[in-house]
Scaffold this motif. Sequence first.
Motif, short mmCIF file in Angstrom:
data_model
loop_
_atom_site.label_atom_id
_atom_site.label_comp_id
_atom_site.label_asym_id
_atom_site.label_seq_id
_atom_site.Cartn_x
_atom_site.Cartn_y
_atom_site.Cartn_z
N LEU A 50 0.86 -1.18 0.00
CA LEU A 50 0.00 0.00 0.00
C LEU A 50 0.90 1.23 0.00
CD1 LEU A 50 -2.84 1.29 0.26
CD2 LEU A 50 -2.57 1.16 2.75
N ASP A 51 0.74 2.07 -1.02
CA ASP A 51 1.52 3.30 -1.17
C ASP A 51 0.65 4.47 -0.73
OD1 ASP A 51 3.28 5.28 -1.91
OD2 ASP A 51 3.09 4.97 -4.07
N LEU A 52 0.89 4.95 0.50
CA LEU A 52 0.07 6.01 1.09
C LEU A 52 0.53 7.38 0.59
CD1 LEU A 52 -0.27 5.14 4.89
CD2 LEU A 52 -2.01 4.90 3.12
N ALA A 53 -0.43 8.21 0.18
CA ALA A 53 -0.12 9.53 -0.38
C ALA A 53 0.73 9.36 -1.63
CB ALA A 53 0.55 10.43 0.64
N CYS A 54 0.20 8.60 -2.58
CA CYS A 54 0.95 8.18 -3.76
C CYS A 54 1.05 9.25 -4.84
CB CYS A 54 0.30 6.93 -4.36
SG CYS A 54 -1.33 7.22 -5.10
N GLY A 55 0.32 10.37 -4.69
CA GLY A 55 0.35 11.39 -5.72
C GLY A 55 -0.16 10.86 -7.05
N LYS A 56 0.57 11.15 -8.12
CA LYS A 56 0.17 10.71 -9.46
C LYS A 56 0.58 9.26 -9.76
CE LYS A 56 -0.43 14.98 -12.02
NZ LYS A 56 -0.07 15.72 -13.26
N GLY A 57 1.16 8.59 -8.76
CA GLY A 57 1.34 7.15 -8.88
C GLY A 57 2.64 6.66 -9.45
N ASN A 64 5.01 -1.77 -8.83
CA ASN A 64 4.26 -2.78 -9.57
C ASN A 64 5.14 -3.43 -10.64
OD1 ASN A 64 1.91 -3.03 -12.12
ND2 ASN A 64 1.60 -4.11 -10.20
N SER A 65 6.02 -2.63 -11.26
CA SER A 65 6.92 -3.18 -12.30
C SER A 65 7.93 -4.15 -11.70
CB SER A 65 7.65 -2.04 -13.03
OG SER A 65 8.72 -1.54 -12.24
N LEU A 66 8.18 -4.04 -10.38
CA LEU A 66 9.07 -4.97 -9.69
C LEU A 66 8.38 -6.28 -9.35
CD1 LEU A 66 10.91 -2.55 -7.19
CD2 LEU A 66 11.74 -3.40 -9.39
N GLY A 67 7.07 -6.34 -9.61
CA GLY A 67 6.32 -7.58 -9.39
C GLY A 67 5.40 -7.55 -8.19
N TYR A 68 5.24 -6.38 -7.57
CA TYR A 68 4.39 -6.31 -6.37
C TYR A 68 2.96 -5.91 -6.73
CZ TYR A 68 8.86 -6.57 -4.05
OH TYR A 68 10.11 -6.98 -3.65
N ASN A 69 2.03 -6.48 -6.01
CA ASN A 69 0.61 -6.15 -6.14
C ASN A 69 0.42 -4.84 -5.35
OD1 ASN A 69 -2.20 -5.97 -5.79
ND2 ASN A 69 -2.42 -8.19 -6.00
N THR A 70 0.26 -3.74 -6.06
CA THR A 70 0.36 -2.42 -5.45
C THR A 70 -0.96 -1.67 -5.49
OG1 THR A 70 2.67 -2.34 -6.19
CG2 THR A 70 1.69 -0.28 -5.43
N THR A 71 -1.30 -1.05 -4.37
CA THR A 71 -2.44 -0.15 -4.28
C THR A 71 -1.93 1.23 -3.89
OG1 THR A 71 -3.91 -1.94 -3.57
CG2 THR A 71 -4.66 0.32 -3.17
N GLY A 72 -2.21 2.23 -4.71
CA GLY A 72 -1.82 3.61 -4.41
C GLY A 72 -3.04 4.40 -3.98
N VAL A 73 -2.93 5.11 -2.87
CA VAL A 73 -4.05 5.94 -2.40
C VAL A 73 -3.56 7.35 -2.13
CG1 VAL A 73 -5.26 3.97 -1.41
CG2 VAL A 73 -3.74 5.31 0.05
N ASP A 74 -4.46 8.31 -2.36
CA ASP A 74 -4.13 9.71 -2.15
C ASP A 74 -5.42 10.49 -1.94
OD1 ASP A 74 -1.37 11.44 -2.80
OD2 ASP A 74 -3.21 12.62 -2.98
N LEU A 75 -5.32 11.60 -1.22
CA LEU A 75 -6.47 12.46 -0.99
C LEU A 75 -6.83 13.27 -2.22
CD1 LEU A 75 -8.22 12.99 1.55
CD2 LEU A 75 -6.79 14.99 2.01
#
Length: 243
Positions: A50-57, A64-75
Amino acid sequence: MSKSTKQWYASWFDTPYYHILYKDRDYTEAQGFMDNLTNYLNLPEGGKILDLACGKGRHSVYLNSLGYNTTGVDLSEQSIAYAKQFENETLKFKVHDMSKIYPDTFDAVFNLFTSFGYFEDDNCNLKTIEAIKAELNDFGFGVIDFMNTNYVIENLVAEDVKTVDDIDFHQKRYVKDGYIIKDINFEVEGEHFEFQERVKAFTLQDFEDLFEKAGVHLLDVFGDFKLKKYHATTSERLIMIFK
């Protein structure tokens, strides 16, 4: 004159000018940091981040390109709307307030590049740590990458002008009421804009107090993106690993 009354991060981050001002950030260095961090944490193959405060991602996309299942969240709704173009089966973006618990658990929760300490209400900072704790699975790690306020204050440039895309950004920096503040003003096509960045000047001790209140345990502290030892006066970063 345009001056927003919203929380500064809600208004400033949603403008195109924020992204113009900071367009020259060193993403090669940032990607090296992701490599070092994921290797150090020894995250499982295909692990969830989980990438908190991910901005534009951008960093979520790299993770994700490294192979991780990634969720980005931002306000920022605009930032998430932009990031959604990169979505795939293992990369998702959501509008979310990081002081509230995200309804899933992860192998790692990352809060990167001084994306903490924005809240006016101190309790929201504690709630964010508590939320990270709730978002970690049994083997998960929390990571907060913050500026080293001791170093930043000692090396603060009081005033300068940065010109990007023919816009002169006038920047003033100072410390007030426990915050490191940057006032930014500029003109575009005859219209004057003013924004302010305010980040709580948290020290390692301040974080340790928050961690204790939240019931999480600090495991390691690093002072730069290469994960070298933290020094209170000379390190540029304050990178904390906890669970």
